[in-house]
Design a protein around this motif. Sequence first.
Motif, PDB file in Angstrom:
ATOM      1  N   UNK B  13       0.841  -1.192   0.000  1.00  0.00           N
ATOM      2  CA  UNK B  13       0.000   0.000   0.000  1.00  0.00           C
ATOM      3  C   UNK B  13       0.880   1.248   0.000  1.00  0.00           C
ATOM      4  N   UNK B  14       0.271   2.359  -0.374  1.00  0.00           N
ATOM      5  CA  UNK B  14       0.999   3.626  -0.346  1.00  0.00           C
ATOM      6  C   UNK B  14       0.628   4.398   0.913  1.00  0.00           C
ATOM      7  N   UNK B  15       1.559   5.199   1.381  1.00  0.00           N
ATOM      8  CA  UNK B  15       1.298   6.031   2.559  1.00  0.00           C
ATOM      9  C   UNK B  15       0.076   6.910   2.313  1.00  0.00           C
ATOM     10  N   UNK B  16      -0.834   6.912   3.293  1.00  0.00           N
ATOM     11  CA  UNK B  16      -2.053   7.704   3.176  1.00  0.00           C
ATOM     12  C   UNK B  16      -3.204   6.965   2.548  1.00  0.00           C
ATOM     13  N   UNK B  17      -2.963   5.807   2.014  1.00  0.00           N
ATOM     14  CA  UNK B  17      -4.018   5.027   1.392  1.00  0.00           C
ATOM     15  C   UNK B  17      -4.821   4.249   2.414  1.00  0.00           C
ATOM     16  N   UNK B  18      -5.955   3.716   1.977  1.00  0.00           N
ATOM     17  CA  UNK B  18      -6.812   2.913   2.857  1.00  0.00           C
ATOM     18  C   UNK B  18      -6.559   1.439   2.588  1.00  0.00           C
ATOM     19  N   UNK B  19      -6.440   0.680   3.674  1.00  0.00           N
ATOM     20  CA  UNK B  19      -6.191  -0.751   3.566  1.00  0.00           C
ATOM     21  C   UNK B  19      -7.233  -1.499   4.402  1.00  0.00           C
ATOM     22  N   UNK B  20      -7.799  -2.541   3.831  1.00  0.00           N
ATOM     23  CA  UNK B  20      -8.731  -3.396   4.568  1.00  0.00           C
ATOM     24  C   UNK B  20      -8.218  -4.825   4.530  1.00  0.00           C
ATOM     25  N   UNK B  21      -8.018  -5.386   5.718  1.00  0.00           N
ATOM     26  CA  UNK B  21      -7.624  -6.790   5.843  1.00  0.00           C
ATOM     27  C   UNK B  21      -8.839  -7.571   6.308  1.00  0.00           C
ATOM     28  N   UNK B  22      -9.087  -8.706   5.666  1.00  0.00           N
ATOM     29  CA  UNK B  22     -10.289  -9.480   5.960  1.00  0.00           C
ATOM     30  C   UNK B  22      -9.950 -10.815   6.604  1.00  0.00           C
ATOM     31  N   UNK B  23     -10.865 -11.266   7.438  1.00  0.00           N
ATOM     32  CA  UNK B  23     -10.690 -12.531   8.146  1.00  0.00           C
ATOM     33  C   UNK B  23     -12.022 -13.259   8.197  1.00  0.00           C
ATOM     34  N   UNK B  24     -11.980 -14.561   7.970  1.00  0.00           N
ATOM     35  CA  UNK B  24     -13.185 -15.393   8.033  1.00  0.00           C
ATOM     36  C   UNK B  24     -12.890 -16.623   8.854  1.00  0.00           C
ATOM     37  N   UNK B  25     -13.838 -16.986   9.742  1.00  0.00           N
ATOM     38  CA  UNK B  25     -13.664 -18.203  10.541  1.00  0.00           C
ATOM     39  C   UNK B  25     -14.901 -19.098  10.416  1.00  0.00           C
ATOM     40  N   UNK B  26     -14.639 -20.393  10.389  1.00  0.00           N
ATOM     41  CA  UNK B  26     -15.739 -21.356  10.307  1.00  0.00           C
ATOM     42  C   UNK B  26     -15.869 -22.131  11.607  1.00  0.00           C
ATOM     43  N   UNK B  27     -15.311 -21.588  12.705  1.00  0.00           N
ATOM     44  CA  UNK B  27     -15.282 -22.277  13.984  1.00  0.00           C
ATOM     45  C   UNK B  27     -16.505 -21.980  14.854  1.00  0.00           C
ATOM     46  N   UNK B  28     -17.307 -21.030  14.424  1.00  0.00           N
ATOM     47  CA  UNK B  28     -18.445 -20.558  15.207  1.00  0.00           C
ATOM     48  C   UNK B  28     -18.027 -20.015  16.588  1.00  0.00           C
ATOM     49  N   UNK B  29     -16.827 -19.445  16.645  1.00  0.00           N
ATOM     50  CA  UNK B  29     -16.374 -18.826  17.891  1.00  0.00           C
ATOM     51  C   UNK B  29     -16.963 -17.438  18.035  1.00  0.00           C
ATOM     52  N   UNK B  30     -17.275 -17.084  19.263  1.00  0.00           N
ATOM     53  CA  UNK B  30     -17.791 -15.744  19.505  1.00  0.00           C
ATOM     54  C   UNK B  30     -16.683 -14.695  19.388  1.00  0.00           C
ATOM     55  N   UNK B  31     -15.491 -15.037  19.872  1.00  0.00           N
ATOM     56  CA  UNK B  31     -14.420 -14.046  19.953  1.00  0.00           C
ATOM     57  C   UNK B  31     -13.485 -14.134  18.757  1.00  0.00           C
ATOM     58  N   UNK B  32     -13.131 -12.956  18.242  1.00  0.00           N
ATOM     59  CA  UNK B  32     -12.137 -12.869  17.184  1.00  0.00           C
ATOM     60  C   UNK B  32     -11.150 -11.765  17.518  1.00  0.00           C
ATOM     61  N   UNK B  33      -9.942 -11.896  16.995  1.00  0.00           N
ATOM     62  CA  UNK B  33      -8.836 -11.031  17.394  1.00  0.00           C
ATOM     63  C   UNK B  33      -7.993 -10.642  16.179  1.00  0.00           C
ATOM     64  N   UNK B  34      -7.434  -9.445  16.232  1.00  0.00           N
ATOM     65  CA  UNK B  34      -6.416  -9.017  15.272  1.00  0.00           C
ATOM     66  C   UNK B  34      -5.129  -8.690  16.031  1.00  0.00           C
ATOM     67  N   UNK B  35      -4.021  -9.295  15.560  1.00  0.00           N
ATOM     68  CA  UNK B  35      -2.702  -9.060  16.125  1.00  0.00           C
ATOM     69  C   UNK B  35      -1.773  -8.582  15.016  1.00  0.00           C
ATOM     70  N   UNK B  36      -0.713  -7.896  15.441  1.00  0.00           N
ATOM     71  CA  UNK B  36       0.407  -7.675  14.534  1.00  0.00           C
ATOM     72  C   UNK B  36       1.659  -8.285  15.155  1.00  0.00           C
ATOM     73  N   UNK B  37       2.524  -8.775  14.287  1.00  0.00           N
ATOM     74  CA  UNK B  37       3.747  -9.408  14.766  1.00  0.00           C
ATOM     75  C   UNK B  37       4.950  -8.707  14.159  1.00  0.00           C
TER      76      UNK B  37
END
Lengths: 111, 111
Positions: B13-37
């Motif tokens: 991506x370029x500086x100042x641009x908009x970025x969308x990261x998507x996540x899908x789970x098939x576990x039927x879990x209530x809780x979801x999390x985003x981390x960076x490493x």
Amino acid sequence: QQKVQQSPESLIVPEGGMASLNCTFSDRNSQYFWWYRQHSGEGPKALMSIFSNGDKKEGRFTAHLNKASLYVSLHIKDSQPSDSALYFCAVTSGGNYKPTFGKGTSLVVHP
Amino acid sequence: EAAVTQSPRNKVAVTGGKVTLSCNQTNNHNNMYWYRQDTGHGLRLIHYSYGAGSTEKGDIPDGYKASRPSQENFSLILELATPSQTSVYFCASGDQGEEQYFGPGTRLTVL
């Protein structure tokens, strides 16, 4: 805020040797303790959990928990080259949905 | 087998641009999390969610927004991307105190 610290940062053991990984935490209300393993290029995968004081053994892996001392550890017996990975300790306080991860220990098992 | 998928796997991506990261789970879990490493920092929690329609700030939320439109989907949004947000991002799902299932990660580079 929960603080989780892992030691050592990196560890080299010979194949067949014992690897010992340490983790300290700061919140005395902590209830859930997990160890995760991450191979290069992959997402972390859960290795084992421990919720009660004492030892828990699963195959070559033994986790130890001492809540009073704010300490949890992981011991890998008969280490294999495939055990080479980044290991994370994750701690969650009771009533809290936020696990806190340590910075990880990089384990290298050389043949 | 519990499954968490992420898209895209790599993004420049370029500086100042908009970025969308998507996540899908098939576990039927209530809780979801985003981390960076990042090297030397381990896994740091950005945002998490208790269920559809809920988002909560994690430990490093500044510069990020999250959206949970359904049980299965959880997005991370960078409205104005900066080079300091160059990192590997992991999504995970898991109920309180239980094992977290991680996706394969998204490598984001902001130029």
